[in-house]
Design a protein around this motif. Sequence first.
Motif, PDB file in Angstrom:
ATOM      1  N   SER A  76       0.852  -1.186   0.000  1.00 29.22           N
ATOM      2  CA  SER A  76       0.000   0.000   0.000  1.00 29.22           C
ATOM      3  C   SER A  76       0.886   1.234   0.000  1.00 29.22           C
ATOM      4  O   SER A  76       2.000   1.206   0.557  1.00 29.22           O
ATOM      5  CB  SER A  76      -0.906   0.016   1.239  1.00 29.22           C
ATOM      6  N   GLY A  77       0.377   2.310  -0.593  1.00 31.76           N
ATOM      7  CA  GLY A  77       1.093   3.582  -0.516  1.00 31.76           C
ATOM      8  C   GLY A  77       1.122   4.129   0.893  1.00 31.76           C
ATOM      9  O   GLY A  77       1.856   5.081   1.176  1.00 31.76           O
ATOM     10  N   SER A  78       0.344   3.529   1.794  1.00 32.99           N
ATOM     11  CA  SER A  78       0.299   3.971   3.186  1.00 32.99           C
ATOM     12  C   SER A  78       1.237   3.168   4.088  1.00 32.99           C
ATOM     13  O   SER A  78       1.269   3.393   5.302  1.00 32.99           O
ATOM     14  CB  SER A  78      -1.131   3.859   3.729  1.00 32.99           C
ATOM     15  N   LYS A 108      -1.784   6.301   9.266  1.00 33.58           N
ATOM     16  CA  LYS A 108      -3.172   6.219   9.718  1.00 33.58           C
ATOM     17  C   LYS A 108      -3.484   7.405  10.612  1.00 33.58           C
ATOM     18  O   LYS A 108      -2.573   8.031  11.166  1.00 33.58           O
ATOM     19  CB  LYS A 108      -3.409   4.915  10.508  1.00 33.58           C
ATOM     20  N   ILE A 109      -4.779   7.705  10.762  1.00 30.85           N
ATOM     21  CA  ILE A 109      -5.180   8.762  11.692  1.00 30.85           C
ATOM     22  C   ILE A 109      -5.308   8.132  13.081  1.00 30.85           C
ATOM     23  O   ILE A 109      -6.365   8.088  13.700  1.00 30.85           O
ATOM     24  CB  ILE A 109      -6.492   9.433  11.251  1.00 30.85           C
ATOM     25  N   SER A 110      -4.232   7.584  13.556  1.00 27.72           N
ATOM     26  CA  SER A 110      -4.139   6.982  14.882  1.00 27.72           C
ATOM     27  C   SER A 110      -2.662   6.817  15.188  1.00 27.72           C
ATOM     28  O   SER A 110      -1.809   6.909  14.298  1.00 27.72           O
ATOM     29  CB  SER A 110      -4.855   5.627  14.931  1.00 27.72           C
ATOM     30  N   VAL A 111      -2.366   6.567  16.448  1.00 27.98           N
ATOM     31  CA  VAL A 111      -0.977   6.423  16.881  1.00 27.98           C
ATOM     32  C   VAL A 111      -0.837   5.093  17.613  1.00 27.98           C
ATOM     33  O   VAL A 111      -1.680   4.741  18.453  1.00 27.98           O
ATOM     34  CB  VAL A 111      -0.565   7.582  17.812  1.00 27.98           C
ATOM     35  N   GLY A 112       0.182   4.347  17.273  1.00 28.27           N
ATOM     36  CA  GLY A 112       0.418   3.077  17.943  1.00 28.27           C
ATOM     37  C   GLY A 112       1.854   2.638  17.738  1.00 28.27           C
ATOM     38  O   GLY A 112       2.555   3.142  16.850  1.00 28.27           O
ATOM     39  N   PRO A 129      -3.594   5.834  -2.131  1.00 27.21           N
ATOM     40  CA  PRO A 129      -4.216   6.526  -0.998  1.00 27.21           C
ATOM     41  C   PRO A 129      -3.496   7.818  -0.666  1.00 27.21           C
ATOM     42  O   PRO A 129      -2.265   7.910  -0.770  1.00 27.21           O
ATOM     43  CB  PRO A 129      -4.095   5.514   0.144  1.00 27.21           C
ATOM     44  N   THR A 130      -4.260   8.839  -0.307  1.00 24.90           N
ATOM     45  CA  THR A 130      -3.695  10.118   0.097  1.00 24.90           C
ATOM     46  C   THR A 130      -3.164   9.998   1.520  1.00 24.90           C
ATOM     47  O   THR A 130      -3.844   9.459   2.396  1.00 24.90           O
ATOM     48  CB  THR A 130      -4.759  11.224   0.028  1.00 24.90           C
ATOM     49  N   SER A 131      -1.972  10.534   1.760  1.00 27.20           N
ATOM     50  CA  SER A 131      -1.395  10.441   3.098  1.00 27.20           C
ATOM     51  C   SER A 131      -2.165  11.318   4.071  1.00 27.20           C
ATOM     52  O   SER A 131      -2.831  12.292   3.687  1.00 27.20           O
ATOM     53  CB  SER A 131       0.076  10.871   3.077  1.00 27.20           C
ATOM     54  N   ASP A 168     -11.273  11.043  -0.134  1.00 28.47           N
ATOM     55  CA  ASP A 168      -9.983  10.884   0.531  1.00 28.47           C
ATOM     56  C   ASP A 168     -10.128  10.986   2.045  1.00 28.47           C
ATOM     57  O   ASP A 168      -9.480  10.258   2.800  1.00 28.47           O
ATOM     58  CB  ASP A 168      -8.998  11.949   0.044  1.00 28.47           C
ATOM     59  N   PHE A 169     -11.005  11.918   2.480  1.00 22.14           N
ATOM     60  CA  PHE A 169     -11.222  12.063   3.924  1.00 22.14           C
ATOM     61  C   PHE A 169     -11.858  10.806   4.497  1.00 22.14           C
ATOM     62  O   PHE A 169     -11.421  10.285   5.535  1.00 22.14           O
ATOM     63  CB  PHE A 169     -12.118  13.287   4.199  1.00 22.14           C
TER      64      PHE A 169
END
Length: 368
Positions: free
Chosen positions: A213-215, A229-233, A278-280, A361-362
């Motif tokens: 994935s581009g992510s 990702k819109i999360s932290v781990g 995917p948009t970063s 994208d959002f």
Amino acid sequence: MSVRIDITGLTAERIHFAPSPLAEMGAALHALAEPAHHPGVQGWTTSVSACLDPCLADRMCEADFLWRTTFSDVFTPSAGLPGLHTLPGATLGEELDLLDKLSDEQFVDAALEFTCQSEYARRDVARLDDPRARERALELAAARGSHQVRFTQRLLEDPPAIRAWFRELMQDCDEAFFSDVWGRVRHQLVADARLKTDLLRRKGVADALSAVSGSVSLDDSGRSVVVDKISVGHTETGSGSLVLIPTSLGRPHLWVLHRKDWQPLITYPISSPGLTAPTSVEQLTLRMSALAHPVRMRLCRHLARGSYTTGELADAHGMTAPEISRHLSVLKKAGLITTRRHGRYAQHQLDLSVVSRLGGDFIEGVLR
């Protein structure tokens, strides 16, 4: 924001691409519970939902918190087994056997991870032995509804019974609809895993991760896998392995198992022709921040209708050229406008294709 997996000392031989029928079952159940997340398989979700036996549908609703909000770790039991080297089973039956090998505490913890604990990946209490932890789990379950309270009570009182109930439910879902799905997608998932494994051997870890994935990427030090990702781990492979599981039903989700003392695992959607990268999260944040300013919104109204120079925009908005240039710089950095030179003049225009994808994208960013 990102989830990071420390792979210091990890050799390529301990990185595995492998399909998982149980993980794909989880993705299928999630798609059925949240069809709006998966417009690409809307025809399939509609037809399956219409043909489901009402009794089976009710049983699926009873535990849908395991797959509706996100993707529970009960669908990837191989990651929780001692040694942190176990791969997913080849059949649904083999994977359910792996689930039976988890301890009762592991099973309960994974089943309640999203609704009955405050933070994923941390487990500071033993709910089966600590009365306060049990009470807190039931309190949190109450916010989700009476059916989840009943399920949580049964789970805490008799984990083996719920484990058997879950196994029977998965087997009935397999008979009702999943065996047909797995028969169609298994060869595609096996082929994807084989291609990624070959790329890993020929080109190395960085190229293999980029193909996932581009992510997903390898950081500059080469010691951490970074999942945008819109999360932290954070987790680490230690002496264990890293497993990457392809899914045909999971897009746009990119699930990362980073539970403490479990094997790190990434479940990624296989690519399809015509899909954009995917948009970063960083780029998405830049674009939304750029459009939040009222002056830049008014500039976009002009730039959506045609190409304009900085001077023309300054005259139209009663501002100085340097002020307009600063706003244009923000929009350009966010990738929202294009600039073309005509002689000594530079003309700017809104990139409508980028703006039209912003909502999608959002949604993909928050669901990833």
